[in-house]
Design an enzyme around this catalytic site. Structure first.
Site: not given
Length: 353
Positions: A251, A283-286, A288-289
């Site tokens: 993350d 990803c988690s927040d949609g 960063g990654r």
């Protein structure tokens, strides 16, 4: 909340999900579901069920364009001042329109994993309200287009919550998507980053969408693939959906090397080839990654189609016009440059000299 729907199949044909050579579609790694979400268990502690050869590097790029692009990338990577200036300019960039009113409405706020990572009103993915478990049309997801605004290339979305897993599968069904790219573990260092939105084995029912896990294969230490039958129990229709899960991307950080991610991308795109539906990336927040992956893929796809000019900062602005803060940090932006340079180098090596 998902409910068990028994151990039966999805009720349709098996479709054309990619299966590693030498393995039956029903074969799966029984221990993987319990290990893959545990940040303390490294992927290398698990045995691989298959050893896929690397995908060949293919492109329509000519040698002169390749050398020009490679020179551009290397100049940016070596000139830290220029890289810093580009990142500062990106941080100052303001998209227009940029309203996020609908995502922040009280009835929708609980569907956002992070209150500052929400879709714009103008290109959010709209669910069919009458088919939704809560009678809502909201989903924390954004349509991301390249050249054709009528046909999104990607849907960038957050890692589903327990309360939005049914919404996620409704989106997969309604958007006609057959490929999911997952770039986060379920948990990392004790923190939850994504709800397990698929069954560990057998089938689960997410409102009117039955999801049956067909196979789960480790490709290498860095990534694995799962194949699902997705059935709309109201209509009886079934589809095959393939999830590509990259495990080695922490993350807010970057993978240890570009090589594994580039190989992962080639396998995703080989499965996707010839499709016109959007790839779902989360990803988690949609942001960063997810943004980093979409930017790498978009730039390399343009190059593969013969584009002569590549401006990564401008392309990043283009995807930030469609979802806020895509590519979250300077180190992620620099990783995009490194990945593109690495792939161009590989393309040049593969071209007849």
């Amino acid at each position: 909340m998902a409910s068990k729907a028994g151990e039966g199949g999805g009720g349709g044909t098996k479709g054309d999900a990619p299966v590693p050579h030498g393995h039956a579609p029903s074969q799966r790694v029984s221990s993987l579901s319990r290990d893959s979400d545990n940040g303390n268990n490294s992927p290398s502690s698990r045995s691989s069920t298959s050893s896929w050869s690397e995908e060949p590097v293919t492109s329509n790029m000519d040698i002169s364009t390749g050398h020009m692009v490679l020179s551009y990338m290397e100049d940016h990577l070596q000139n830290k001042d220029r890289l810093e200036q580009e990142w500062i300019a990106l941080c100052a960039y303001e998209a227009e329109p940029c309203a996020t009113t609908l995502a922040l409405q009280p009835e929708n706020a609980t569907k956002n994993r992070y209150p500052d990572c929400v879709p714009y009103d103008h290109n959010r993915v709209v669910l069919t309200a009458h088919a939704n478990v809560n009678g809502s049309d909201f989903m924390n997801a954004s349509s991301i287009t390249d050249h054709d605004p009528r046909n999104p290339a990607y849907i960038a979305t957050q890692g589903p919550l327990d309360s939005t897993a049914a919404d996620f599968w409704q989106m997969v069904w309604e958007q006609g998507s057959v490929v999911i790219v997952m770039l986060t573990r379920l948990t990392e260092n004790g923190h939850a980053f994504c709800y397990r939105y698929w069954p560990e084995e057998g089938s689960e029912l997410y409102h009117i969408y039955e999801v049956h896990l067909v196979s789960e294969h480790i490709w290498c230490d860095d990534y694995l693939v799962r194949s699902f039958y997705l059935k709309n129990v109201r209509t009886g229709e079934t589809r095959t959906v393939t999830q590509f899960h990259f495990l080695s991307w922490p993350d807010s950080g970057i993978p240890a090397s570009t090589k594994a991610l580039l190989e992962f991308r080639r396998k995703v795109n080989k499965s996707y080839r010839g499709r016109s539906c959007p790839i779902i990336v989360h990803c988690s927040d949609g942001i960063g990654r997810t943004g980093t992956y979409c930017l790498i893929d978009m730039v390399l796809n343009r190059m593969a189609k013969g584009a002569k000019e590549i401006d990564i900062a401008a392309t990043c602005e283009h995807i930030r016009d469609q979802r806020p803060n895509m590519v979250k940090s300077k180190v992620q932006f620099e990783f995009v440059l490194m990945a593109v340079a690495e792939e161009v180098h590989a393309i040049l090596k593969a071209l007849p000299q």
